[in-house]
Design a protein around this motif. Structure first.
Motif, short mmCIF file in Angstrom:
data_model
loop_
_atom_site.label_atom_id
_atom_site.label_comp_id
_atom_site.label_asym_id
_atom_site.label_seq_id
_atom_site.Cartn_x
_atom_site.Cartn_y
_atom_site.Cartn_z
N ILE A 56 1.73 2.61 -1.41
CA ILE A 56 2.20 3.79 -2.13
C ILE A 56 1.04 4.47 -2.86
CG2 ILE A 56 3.73 4.62 -3.96
CD1 ILE A 56 5.59 2.22 -3.14
N PRO A 63 5.91 4.60 2.39
CA PRO A 63 5.65 3.75 3.55
C PRO A 63 6.83 2.83 3.91
CG PRO A 63 3.70 3.84 2.18
CD PRO A 63 4.81 4.55 1.43
N ASN A 64 7.67 2.48 2.92
CA ASN A 64 8.83 1.62 3.19
C ASN A 64 10.06 2.42 3.63
OD1 ASN A 64 9.80 2.83 0.87
ND2 ASN A 64 9.80 0.96 -0.36
N GLY A 65 9.92 3.74 3.76
CA GLY A 65 11.02 4.57 4.24
C GLY A 65 11.86 5.21 3.15
N GLU A 66 11.68 4.80 1.90
CA GLU A 66 12.46 5.38 0.80
C GLU A 66 12.07 6.83 0.57
OE1 GLU A 66 13.09 3.28 -2.95
OE2 GLU A 66 12.17 1.52 -2.00
N LYS A 100 1.93 -2.00 -1.50
CA LYS A 100 2.81 -1.55 -0.42
C LYS A 100 2.32 -0.24 0.19
CE LYS A 100 6.51 -4.24 -1.76
NZ LYS A 100 7.31 -5.14 -1.19
N SER A 109 8.70 10.61 2.39
CA SER A 109 9.12 9.22 2.51
C SER A 109 7.95 8.32 2.15
CB SER A 109 9.56 8.90 3.94
OG SER A 109 10.72 9.62 4.26
#
Length: 198
Positions: free
Chosen positions: A115, A42-45, A113, A40
Protein backbone atom coordinates in the motif's frame (compact mmCIF):
# COMPACT_ATOMS: atom_id res chain seq x y z
CA UNK A 1 -4.66 5.47 -14.59
CA UNK A 2 -2.24 8.35 -14.58
CA UNK A 3 -2.41 11.58 -12.64
CA UNK A 4 -3.49 14.55 -14.76
CA UNK A 5 -0.55 16.65 -15.96
CA UNK A 6 -2.60 19.70 -14.95
CA UNK A 7 -1.84 18.86 -11.30
CA UNK A 8 1.90 19.45 -11.82
CA UNK A 9 1.24 22.48 -14.04
CA UNK A 10 -0.98 24.07 -11.37
CA UNK A 11 1.72 23.45 -8.77
CA UNK A 12 4.36 25.20 -10.90
CA UNK A 13 2.00 28.09 -11.69
CA UNK A 14 1.02 28.45 -8.01
CA UNK A 15 -2.70 27.92 -8.70
CA UNK A 16 -3.37 24.91 -6.44
CA UNK A 17 -4.97 27.18 -3.82
CA UNK A 18 -8.49 27.32 -5.21
CA UNK A 19 -10.60 28.59 -2.29
CA UNK A 20 -13.55 26.48 -3.45
CA UNK A 21 -11.42 23.38 -2.93
CA UNK A 22 -10.40 24.08 0.69
CA UNK A 23 -11.25 21.01 2.78
CA UNK A 24 -9.65 22.21 6.03
CA UNK A 25 -9.00 25.65 7.46
CA UNK A 26 -6.97 25.91 10.63
CA UNK A 27 -5.11 28.64 12.44
CA UNK A 28 -1.76 27.35 11.05
CA UNK A 29 -2.66 26.04 7.59
CA UNK A 30 -5.26 25.43 4.90
CA UNK A 31 -5.61 22.14 3.00
CA UNK A 32 -6.85 22.22 -0.59
CA UNK A 33 -8.19 19.12 -2.38
CA UNK A 34 -6.44 19.02 -5.76
CA UNK A 35 -7.49 15.64 -7.10
CA UNK A 36 -9.42 12.53 -6.13
CA UNK A 37 -10.56 9.28 -7.68
CA UNK A 38 -11.59 5.77 -6.67
CA UNK A 39 -8.91 3.07 -6.78
CA UNK A 40 -8.24 -0.45 -5.54
CA UNK A 41 -5.52 -1.42 -3.10
CA UNK A 42 -3.18 -4.31 -3.94
CA UNK A 43 -5.51 -6.57 -1.88
CA UNK A 44 -8.52 -5.52 -3.99
CA UNK A 45 -10.19 -3.26 -1.40
CA UNK A 46 -11.72 -0.07 -2.74
CA UNK A 47 -10.32 3.26 -1.54
CA UNK A 48 -10.49 6.90 -2.45
CA UNK A 49 -7.14 8.28 -3.61
CA UNK A 50 -6.70 11.97 -2.81
CA UNK A 51 -4.02 14.55 -3.50
CA UNK A 52 -4.08 17.61 -1.26
CA UNK A 53 -1.92 20.71 -1.02
CA UNK A 54 -1.28 22.00 2.51
CA UNK A 55 -0.34 25.66 2.62
CA UNK A 56 1.07 26.88 5.93
CA UNK A 57 0.40 30.46 6.85
CA UNK A 58 3.99 30.76 8.13
CA UNK A 59 6.05 27.93 6.61
CA UNK A 60 9.43 27.13 8.18
CA UNK A 61 12.20 24.68 7.27
CA UNK A 62 10.64 22.23 9.77
CA UNK A 63 7.08 22.77 8.50
CA UNK A 64 7.23 23.45 4.77
CA UNK A 65 4.14 23.45 2.57
CA UNK A 66 3.18 19.91 1.55
CA UNK A 67 1.76 17.76 -1.19
CA UNK A 68 -0.22 15.04 0.53
CA UNK A 69 -1.07 11.71 -1.11
CA UNK A 70 -3.71 9.73 0.79
CA UNK A 71 -5.99 6.70 0.67
CA UNK A 72 -9.26 6.85 2.60
CA UNK A 73 -12.24 4.52 2.95
CA UNK A 74 -15.84 5.25 3.82
CA UNK A 75 -16.88 4.05 7.26
CA UNK A 76 -19.55 1.40 6.79
CA UNK A 77 -21.37 2.38 9.98
CA UNK A 78 -21.28 6.11 9.22
CA UNK A 79 -22.10 6.93 5.59
CA UNK A 80 -20.26 10.06 4.49
CA UNK A 81 -17.54 9.58 7.13
CA UNK A 82 -14.10 8.58 5.88
CA UNK A 83 -11.13 7.13 7.72
CA UNK A 84 -7.49 7.23 6.74
CA UNK A 85 -5.95 4.07 5.27
CA UNK A 86 -2.52 5.41 4.31
CA UNK A 87 -0.80 8.74 3.73
CA UNK A 88 2.45 10.17 2.42
CA UNK A 89 3.45 13.83 2.73
CA UNK A 90 6.12 15.53 0.64
CA UNK A 91 7.50 18.74 2.10
CA UNK A 92 8.07 21.34 -0.59
CA UNK A 93 11.47 23.00 -0.29
CA UNK A 94 11.19 24.54 -3.78
CA UNK A 95 9.95 23.36 -7.19
CA UNK A 96 13.02 21.13 -7.53
CA UNK A 97 13.53 19.78 -4.01
CA UNK A 98 11.13 17.77 -1.85
CA UNK A 99 11.44 15.85 1.39
CA UNK A 100 9.50 12.77 2.38
CA UNK A 101 8.18 14.17 5.66
CA UNK A 102 5.65 11.53 6.66
CA UNK A 103 4.44 8.10 5.66
CA UNK A 104 1.89 5.95 7.42
CA UNK A 105 -0.31 2.92 6.81
CA UNK A 106 -3.06 2.01 9.26
CA UNK A 107 -1.97 -1.13 11.18
CA UNK A 108 -5.48 -2.59 10.76
CA UNK A 109 -4.99 -2.50 6.98
CA UNK A 110 -1.67 -4.22 7.35
CA UNK A 111 1.95 -3.32 6.89
CA UNK A 112 4.10 -4.79 4.10
CA UNK A 113 1.17 -5.24 1.73
CA UNK A 114 2.34 -2.84 -1.00
CA UNK A 115 0.00 0.00 0.00
CA UNK A 116 2.77 2.44 0.91
CA UNK A 117 4.67 1.55 -2.24
CA UNK A 118 1.60 2.16 -4.41
CA UNK A 119 1.10 5.53 -2.73
CA UNK A 120 4.78 6.41 -3.20
CA UNK A 121 4.55 5.55 -6.91
CA UNK A 122 1.72 8.08 -7.24
CA UNK A 123 3.91 10.71 -5.55
CA UNK A 124 6.82 9.78 -7.79
CA UNK A 125 4.63 10.11 -10.89
CA UNK A 126 3.65 13.61 -9.77
CA UNK A 127 7.33 14.49 -9.22
CA UNK A 128 8.16 13.25 -12.73
CA UNK A 129 5.41 15.49 -14.10
CA UNK A 130 6.82 18.45 -12.14
CA UNK A 131 10.23 17.71 -13.69
CA UNK A 132 8.66 17.64 -17.16
CA UNK A 133 6.89 20.95 -16.55
CA UNK A 134 9.99 22.73 -15.23
CA UNK A 135 12.55 21.08 -17.47
CA UNK A 136 14.72 20.38 -14.39
CA UNK A 137 15.47 17.23 -12.43
CA UNK A 138 13.82 17.05 -9.03
CA UNK A 139 15.25 15.63 -5.83
CA UNK A 140 13.36 13.83 -3.11
CA UNK A 141 15.11 13.45 0.24
CA UNK A 142 14.18 11.15 3.10
CA UNK A 143 15.54 11.02 6.63
CA UNK A 144 15.10 7.95 8.77
CA UNK A 145 16.89 5.69 11.22
CA UNK A 146 14.37 2.84 10.96
CA UNK A 147 15.95 -0.22 9.37
CA UNK A 148 12.75 -1.42 7.70
CA UNK A 149 12.11 2.03 6.21
CA UNK A 150 15.73 2.26 5.02
CA UNK A 151 15.31 -1.08 3.23
CA UNK A 152 11.99 0.03 1.70
CA UNK A 153 13.50 3.29 0.46
CA UNK A 154 16.46 1.45 -1.06
CA UNK A 155 14.06 -0.86 -2.93
CA UNK A 156 12.40 2.29 -4.30
CA UNK A 157 15.75 3.48 -5.66
CA UNK A 158 16.89 5.87 -2.91
CA UNK A 159 20.62 6.10 -2.36
CA UNK A 160 22.40 7.18 0.79
CA UNK A 161 24.43 10.37 0.80
CA UNK A 162 28.12 9.58 0.76
CA UNK A 163 28.66 11.17 4.19
CA UNK A 164 26.01 8.80 5.66
CA UNK A 165 27.16 5.59 3.91
CA UNK A 166 29.41 4.39 6.74
CA UNK A 167 26.67 4.92 9.33
CA UNK A 168 24.14 3.00 7.21
CA UNK A 169 26.58 0.14 6.73
CA UNK A 170 27.15 0.01 10.49
CA UNK A 171 23.40 -0.01 11.20
CA UNK A 172 22.78 -2.80 8.70
CA UNK A 173 25.76 -4.99 9.53
CA UNK A 174 25.93 -4.45 13.30
CA UNK A 175 22.50 -3.53 14.69
CA UNK A 176 23.71 -4.78 18.09
CA UNK A 177 25.85 -1.63 18.32
CA UNK A 178 22.71 0.48 18.49
CA UNK A 179 20.26 0.68 21.36
CA UNK A 180 16.55 0.50 20.75
CA UNK A 181 14.71 2.18 23.62
CA UNK A 182 11.01 2.43 24.38
CA UNK A 183 9.77 6.00 24.40
CA UNK A 184 7.46 7.03 27.21
CA UNK A 185 3.79 6.91 26.37
CA UNK A 186 3.23 10.58 27.21
CA UNK A 187 -0.25 10.81 25.69
CA UNK A 188 -1.43 7.64 27.42
CA UNK A 189 -2.90 6.55 24.09
CA UNK A 190 -1.95 2.88 24.22
CA UNK A 191 0.74 3.23 21.56
CA UNK A 192 4.24 2.02 22.36
CA UNK A 193 6.70 4.00 20.30
CA UNK A 194 10.19 2.84 19.48
CA UNK A 195 13.08 4.91 18.29
CA UNK A 196 16.71 4.30 17.53
CA UNK A 197 19.23 6.07 19.69
CA UNK A 198 22.58 6.39 17.97
Amino acid sequence: AHLPQELARSFIEGTLRDEDRAVYRGHKSVIYRCFERNESLPNGEGVKFQVDYRKYKNPTPDTPDQMRFEYTQTDEGSPGEEHLVAEMHLGIIDSRTFILKHRYTQPAVGQNKGIGTKLFLHAEEWLQQVAQETGYDVTINARTGQQDVIGWLQKLGFVVEEKQAALLEEIQEHPEHFIVADADNVDNDGIKRRMYIF
